[in-house]
Scaffold this motif. Sequence first.
Motif, PDB file in Angstrom:
ATOM      1  N   GLY A 149      25.695-120.836 -21.530  1.00 33.81           N
ATOM      2  CA  GLY A 149      25.694-122.192 -21.086  1.00 33.81           C
ATOM      3  C   GLY A 149      26.982-122.779 -20.450  1.00 33.81           C
ATOM      4  O   GLY A 149      27.816-121.867 -20.365  1.00 33.81           O
ATOM      5  N   PRO A 150      27.345-123.854 -20.060  1.00 36.09           N
ATOM      6  CA  PRO A 150      26.439-124.996 -20.298  1.00 36.09           C
ATOM      7  C   PRO A 150      25.321-125.092 -19.323  1.00 36.09           C
ATOM      8  O   PRO A 150      24.435-125.539 -19.535  1.00 36.09           O
ATOM      9  CB  PRO A 150      27.441-126.198 -20.000  1.00 36.09           C
ATOM     10  N   ASP A 151      25.519-124.537 -18.232  1.00 36.79           N
ATOM     11  CA  ASP A 151      24.667-124.613 -17.119  1.00 36.79           C
ATOM     12  C   ASP A 151      23.466-123.289 -17.227  1.00 36.79           C
ATOM     13  O   ASP A 151      23.834-122.068 -16.546  1.00 36.79           O
ATOM     14  CB  ASP A 151      24.984-124.762 -15.592  1.00 36.79           C
ATOM     15  N   PHE A 152      22.509-123.360 -18.014  1.00 40.87           N
ATOM     16  CA  PHE A 152      21.821-122.212 -18.352  1.00 40.87           C
ATOM     17  C   PHE A 152      20.948-121.795 -17.131  1.00 40.87           C
ATOM     18  O   PHE A 152      20.669-120.554 -17.018  1.00 40.87           O
ATOM     19  CB  PHE A 152      20.624-122.488 -19.513  1.00 40.87           C
ATOM     20  N   TYR A 153      20.332-122.892 -16.388  1.00 38.12           N
ATOM     21  CA  TYR A 153      19.601-122.488 -14.966  1.00 38.12           C
ATOM     22  C   TYR A 153      20.494-121.372 -14.288  1.00 38.12           C
ATOM     23  O   TYR A 153      20.121-120.387 -13.707  1.00 38.12           O
ATOM     24  CB  TYR A 153      19.240-123.651 -14.443  1.00 38.12           C
ATOM     25  N   VAL A 154      21.937-121.731 -14.025  1.00 37.72           N
ATOM     26  CA  VAL A 154      22.697-120.854 -13.095  1.00 37.72           C
ATOM     27  C   VAL A 154      22.864-119.613 -13.734  1.00 37.72           C
ATOM     28  O   VAL A 154      22.897-118.466 -13.023  1.00 37.72           O
ATOM     29  CB  VAL A 154      23.923-121.926 -12.760  1.00 37.72           C
ATOM     30  N   SER A 155      23.097-119.448 -14.906  1.00 37.65           N
ATOM     31  CA  SER A 155      23.272-118.212 -15.306  1.00 37.65           C
ATOM     32  C   SER A 155      22.187-117.365 -15.434  1.00 37.65           C
ATOM     33  O   SER A 155      22.171-116.156 -15.168  1.00 37.65           O
ATOM     34  CB  SER A 155      23.792-118.307 -16.830  1.00 37.65           C
ATOM     35  N   ALA A 156      20.921-118.088 -15.847  1.00 37.96           N
ATOM     36  CA  ALA A 156      19.513-117.143 -15.745  1.00 37.96           C
ATOM     37  C   ALA A 156      19.191-116.966 -14.187  1.00 37.96           C
ATOM     38  O   ALA A 156      18.964-115.748 -14.000  1.00 37.96           O
ATOM     39  CB  ALA A 156      18.559-118.236 -16.113  1.00 37.96           C
ATOM     40  N   LYS A 157      19.571-117.662 -13.272  1.00 36.64           N
ATOM     41  CA  LYS A 157      19.305-117.426 -11.728  1.00 36.64           C
ATOM     42  C   LYS A 157      20.079-116.313 -11.489  1.00 36.64           C
ATOM     43  O   LYS A 157      19.538-115.590 -10.663  1.00 36.64           O
ATOM     44  CB  LYS A 157      19.548-118.716 -11.198  1.00 36.64           C
ATOM     45  N   SER A 158      21.408-116.124 -11.985  1.00 37.36           N
ATOM     46  CA  SER A 158      22.140-115.201 -11.319  1.00 37.36           C
ATOM     47  C   SER A 158      21.655-113.779 -11.809  1.00 37.36           C
ATOM     48  O   SER A 158      21.774-112.680 -11.034  1.00 37.36           O
ATOM     49  CB  SER A 158      23.491-115.377 -11.576  1.00 37.36           C
ATOM     50  N   SER A 159      21.026-113.611 -12.823  1.00 38.35           N
ATOM     51  CA  SER A 159      20.420-112.511 -13.408  1.00 38.35           C
ATOM     52  C   SER A 159      19.004-112.358 -12.624  1.00 38.35           C
ATOM     53  O   SER A 159      18.828-111.197 -12.319  1.00 38.35           O
ATOM     54  CB  SER A 159      20.308-112.622 -14.953  1.00 38.35           C
ATOM     55  N   GLU A 160      18.362-113.356 -12.804  1.00 40.09           N
ATOM     56  CA  GLU A 160      16.852-113.209 -11.796  1.00 40.09           C
ATOM     57  C   GLU A 160      17.024-112.734 -10.723  1.00 40.09           C
ATOM     58  O   GLU A 160      16.385-111.681 -10.375  1.00 40.09           O
ATOM     59  CB  GLU A 160      16.447-114.684 -11.869  1.00 40.09           C
ATOM     60  N   ASP A 161      18.173-113.231  -9.823  1.00 39.55           N
ATOM     61  CA  ASP A 161      18.177-112.759  -8.213  1.00 39.55           C
ATOM     62  C   ASP A 161      18.359-111.366  -8.399  1.00 39.55           C
ATOM     63  O   ASP A 161      17.873-110.642  -7.176  1.00 39.55           O
ATOM     64  CB  ASP A 161      19.346-113.654  -7.974  1.00 39.55           C
ATOM     65  N   ILE A 162      19.075-110.829  -9.221  1.00 29.78           N
ATOM     66  CA  ILE A 162      19.734-109.364  -8.924  1.00 29.78           C
ATOM     67  C   ILE A 162      18.127-108.459  -9.780  1.00 29.78           C
ATOM     68  O   ILE A 162      17.859-107.631  -9.173  1.00 29.78           O
ATOM     69  CB  ILE A 162      20.857-109.008  -9.885  1.00 29.78           C
ATOM     70  N   LEU A 163      17.602-108.988 -10.687  1.00 31.84           N
ATOM     71  CA  LEU A 163      16.370-108.263 -11.422  1.00 31.84           C
ATOM     72  C   LEU A 163      15.284-108.185 -10.473  1.00 31.84           C
ATOM     73  O   LEU A 163      14.746-107.141 -10.480  1.00 31.84           O
ATOM     74  CB  LEU A 163      16.322-108.976 -12.849  1.00 31.84           C
ATOM     75  N   PHE A 164      14.800-109.339 -10.198  1.00 33.53           N
ATOM     76  CA  PHE A 164      13.400-109.571  -9.373  1.00 33.53           C
ATOM     77  C   PHE A 164      13.687-109.722  -7.891  1.00 33.53           C
ATOM     78  O   PHE A 164      14.515-110.648  -7.581  1.00 33.53           O
ATOM     79  CB  PHE A 164      12.845-110.787 -10.017  1.00 33.53           C
ATOM     80  N   ASP A 165      12.868-109.108  -7.121  1.00 36.56           N
ATOM     81  CA  ASP A 165      12.967-109.358  -5.832  1.00 36.56           C
ATOM     82  C   ASP A 165      12.761-110.738  -5.366  1.00 36.56           C
ATOM     83  O   ASP A 165      13.537-111.738  -5.415  1.00 36.56           O
ATOM     84  CB  ASP A 165      12.206-108.254  -4.885  1.00 36.56           C
ATOM     85  N   LYS A 166      11.577-111.068  -5.103  1.00 37.60           N
ATOM     86  CA  LYS A 166      11.081-112.336  -4.669  1.00 37.60           C
ATOM     87  C   LYS A 166      10.029-113.049  -5.306  1.00 37.60           C
ATOM     88  O   LYS A 166       9.565-114.093  -5.160  1.00 37.60           O
ATOM     89  CB  LYS A 166      10.656-112.390  -3.164  1.00 37.60           C
ATOM     90  N   GLN A 167       9.896-112.159  -6.429  1.00 34.24           N
ATOM     91  CA  GLN A 167       8.723-112.623  -7.260  1.00 34.24           C
ATOM     92  C   GLN A 167       9.443-113.981  -8.105  1.00 34.24           C
ATOM     93  O   GLN A 167      10.240-113.911  -8.584  1.00 34.24           O
ATOM     94  CB  GLN A 167       8.111-111.682  -8.383  1.00 34.24           C
TER      95      GLN A 167
END
Length: 318
Positions: free
Chosen positions: A95-113
């Motif tokens: 936190g506090p911006d959980f979306y930004v934190s999750a997105k930075s992991s998501e972008d590296i983990l998953f291609d475009k799904q």
Amino acid sequence: MSKPEYVELPILDISQPLQPSSLASLSKACKDWGFFHIINHGISKDLCSQMHYLSKILFSLPSEAKLKLGPFSSIKSYTPHFIASPFFESLRINGPDFYVSAKSSEDILFDKQNYKFSETLQEYCSKMAYLSEKILKLVLMSLEDGFEKLFYDSEFSKCHGYLRINNYSAPESLEDQVEGLGMHTDMSCITILYQDEIGGLQVRSHEGKWIDISPSEGTLVVNIGDMMQAWSNDKLRSSEHRVVLKQPVNRFSLAFFWCFEDEKVVLAPNEVVGEGNKRTYNPFVCSNYLKFRENNQKGRFEKVGYTVKDFAGIKSQL
Ligand SMILES: O=C(O)CCC(=O)C(=O)O
Ligand SMILES: [Fe+2]
């Protein structure tokens, strides 16, 4: 190994104002065990299933993909196997911006799904942050009626949260009881835990016995962390707990930690210590304790001075 005994922890319906009898059982549970349950918390079954689904996708990625977020990466949100235990791996969302934190992991983990990964994590974490504030107020109230008004804004309004999605892989052999996560205390003020139906979470009693905290649908587990133990001058207990793997299946949990800001000086207010009582901790800066714990991570918990008591406790002079 002796069979764990059973403890009946209070189950608080937090959609209702707490009755004096519930506050009394909360107070006792926080003092004796540092653990209790909550129901009617507003986290739907559907949201938990979505989190479980995402966790399965995430942890079934190849190690190379997950290690892009590992301890040697710049983002460091992934803890691989063999750090906490051979069976444990986790992903951290800050936190506090959980979306930004999750997105930075998501972008590296998953291609475009698009699995709605960051949206779902944001929803779960912001609900947890809201719940943490509510529960912390109840815990303060259970210490003494009026403490929530006296101390919440001045002491706890800068708290922040982070989530750890924990995955325990299935042990191959169950001959000896397998430790999925070794004995530890949480460094948080409070932790809110969702565990799936597998079970295995245990809390250590004052006498050193391991007691099962069994899962129950619709119920979340709350536990007191080290920061609240120190802040409350030992009126609230941060208990040692662990996870044992008793079944040859995968286990999943979500641990949300609600913590003081790094620069916070942790010091029990005089009203909390109470007249005539001795202080049990020297004041300390929150981040210094976190560093102390990081440096001791490789030491065995039982042998090395490791807890908030070892860090800032005032030794009683007998
Ligand atoms: O997985 C669990 O049930 C407990 C996890 C835990 O204690 C932690 O992440 O600190
Ligand atoms: Fe924990």
